[in-house]
Design a protein around this motif. Structure first.
Motif, short mmCIF file in Angstrom:
data_model
loop_
_atom_site.label_atom_id
_atom_site.label_comp_id
_atom_site.label_asym_id
_atom_site.label_seq_id
_atom_site.Cartn_x
_atom_site.Cartn_y
_atom_site.Cartn_z
N THR A 16 5.14 18.39 84.95
CA THR A 16 4.30 17.46 85.71
C THR A 16 3.05 17.06 84.92
N SER A 17 3.03 17.40 83.62
CA SER A 17 1.89 17.00 82.77
C SER A 17 1.67 15.49 82.73
N PRO A 18 2.72 14.64 82.81
CA PRO A 18 2.46 13.20 82.83
C PRO A 18 1.53 12.77 83.96
N VAL A 19 1.52 13.53 85.07
CA VAL A 19 0.59 13.22 86.15
C VAL A 19 -0.85 13.38 85.66
N GLN A 20 -1.10 14.41 84.85
CA GLN A 20 -2.44 14.60 84.29
C GLN A 20 -2.81 13.45 83.36
N ILE A 21 -1.84 13.03 82.54
CA ILE A 21 -2.09 11.93 81.62
C ILE A 21 -2.44 10.66 82.38
N ARG A 22 -1.65 10.34 83.39
CA ARG A 22 -1.89 9.12 84.16
C ARG A 22 -3.25 9.17 84.87
#
Length: 371
Positions: free
Chosen positions: A176-182
């Motif tokens: 779920t790291s892409p949520v942090q990026i976004r």
């Protein structure tokens, strides 16, 4: 007495004497059924002269109505008598508990997600979500994962044949790291790169090509992110200790941070939790250095790599932060005594009835997150 009156009186006497529902229905069919005696008399009206019809019609219709009314009255009287008899012989004990109604249950994964949200909300974190179908940049590149990293391999990541606008492959997110990026990119865009503090957790489904007793191709993960000024490893350790003790509802839990490597954090640390064996069962908490104690890895963590902050449009010289991640399914297994991750997805109602939670078992810090 005319024939019509005789027929009427015959049925009225039969109706008055009957005491059985089936017998009453038999009388109705004999009199008013499709081939009943009165129904057949009504059909003869069409063969009569106007004078005969004028004389016989009211008599036949009156007979039909009288018999129909008698049938209705008798049926109501019989139902009332049956109810009175039942009320006279049956007793209801109002002190007995009501019978249990069929009900569903809350899946342990959903319950643990609610527990995590409750704990981190008390620490000032918000819950963030994002798409499960991601692109290469948000899932890998922005997180400082090089093109040669094993996580990009086909044996670990589910790729789609379609590509995005830049020609890069679409994939099912592996964390779920892409949520942090976004989220960091949205903050950078909204503040023209000036940035602002970020405190979030990102729970959700993730996908990797792996399957055994402790791994499934689809699993649930929660990641946490803090971006602020002056953040250091001490903040990370305190946050994780507070979270683990609140989640397992024990104050005697110890954590151990071991140096590790993740492309998106520097320095990085694996987080072990102390456990003890009580009555043959491994319990989180107690003395990990004792004869029946030990350490178990539950988390990965570290300080957010400057490249990741820079890739999202923020200045790493101003903003620092930490991140951590763990499997929600694994947390549920450790807390509630489950030993096979595959059972989470088998759909066995016996398992759900045993491990499921009631709809009103809402986690609260005051009442206990696992109440």
């Amino acid at each position: 007495m005319s024939d019509i009156e005789a027929i009427r009186d015959k049925y009225l006497e039969q109706i008055d004497a009957v005491s059985d529902g089936d017998a009453l229905e038999a009388i109705r069919l004999a009199a008013l059924g499709k081939k009943g005696e009165i129904s057949l008399l009504l059909k003869t009206l069409g063969q009569m002269t106007p004078e005969e019809r004028q004389e016989q019609g009211p008599k036949i219709n009156g007979m039909r109505q009288a018999v129909a009314d008698a049938l209705t009255s008798r049926k109501e009287a019989m139902e009332t008598a049956a109810l009175d008899a039942k009320l006279a012989t049956e007793k209801l004990d109002l002190t007995l508990p009501a019978p249990a109604a069929p009900k569903g249950s809350i899946h342990p994964v959903s319950q643990v997600m609610d527990e995590l949200a409750e704990i981190f909300a008390d620490l000032g974190f918000s819950v963030a979500t994002g798409p499960e179908i991601e692109d290469d940049w948000h899932n890998f590149t922005a997180l400082n994962i090089p093109d040669t990293h094993p996580a990009r391999a086909m044996h670990d990541t589910f790729y789609f044949p379609q590509t995005d606008d830049s020609g890069m492959p679409k994939l099912l997110r592996t964390h779920t790291s892409p949520v942090q990026i976004r989220t960091m990119m949205d903050v950078a865009k909204q503040t023209d790169g000036a940035g602002e503090p970020i405190y979030l957790i990102a729970p959700g489904r993730t996908y990797r090509s792996d399957s055994d007793a402790t791994h499934t191709p689809m699993f649930h993960q929660v990641e946490g992110l803090v971006i602020d000024k002056g953040i250091h490893m001490g903040h990370l350790k305190w946050t994780l200790e507070t979270f683990v003790r609140a989640f397992f509802e024990r104050d005697d839990i110890e954590l151990r941070l071991r140096p590790s490597y993740f492309p998106f954090t520097e320095p990085s640390a694996e987080v072990d939790v102390g456990f003890s064996v009580e009555q043959g069962r491994r319990i989180i908490g107690g003395d990990p250095r004792g004869e029946n104690g030990g350490w178990m890895e539950i988390l990965g963590s570290g300080m957010v790599h400057p490249n990741v902050i820079r890739n999202c449009g923020l200045d790493p010289d101003i903003w620092q932060g930490f991140a951590f991640g763990c499997g929600i399914d694994r947390l549920a297994m450790l807390k509630y005594g489950m030993d096979d991750l595959r059972a989470f997805f088998d759909g066995d109602l016996r398992w759900a009835d045993h491990y499921g939670f009631g709809a009103l078992d809402v986690p609260t810090l005051s009442g206990g997150v696992g109440a």
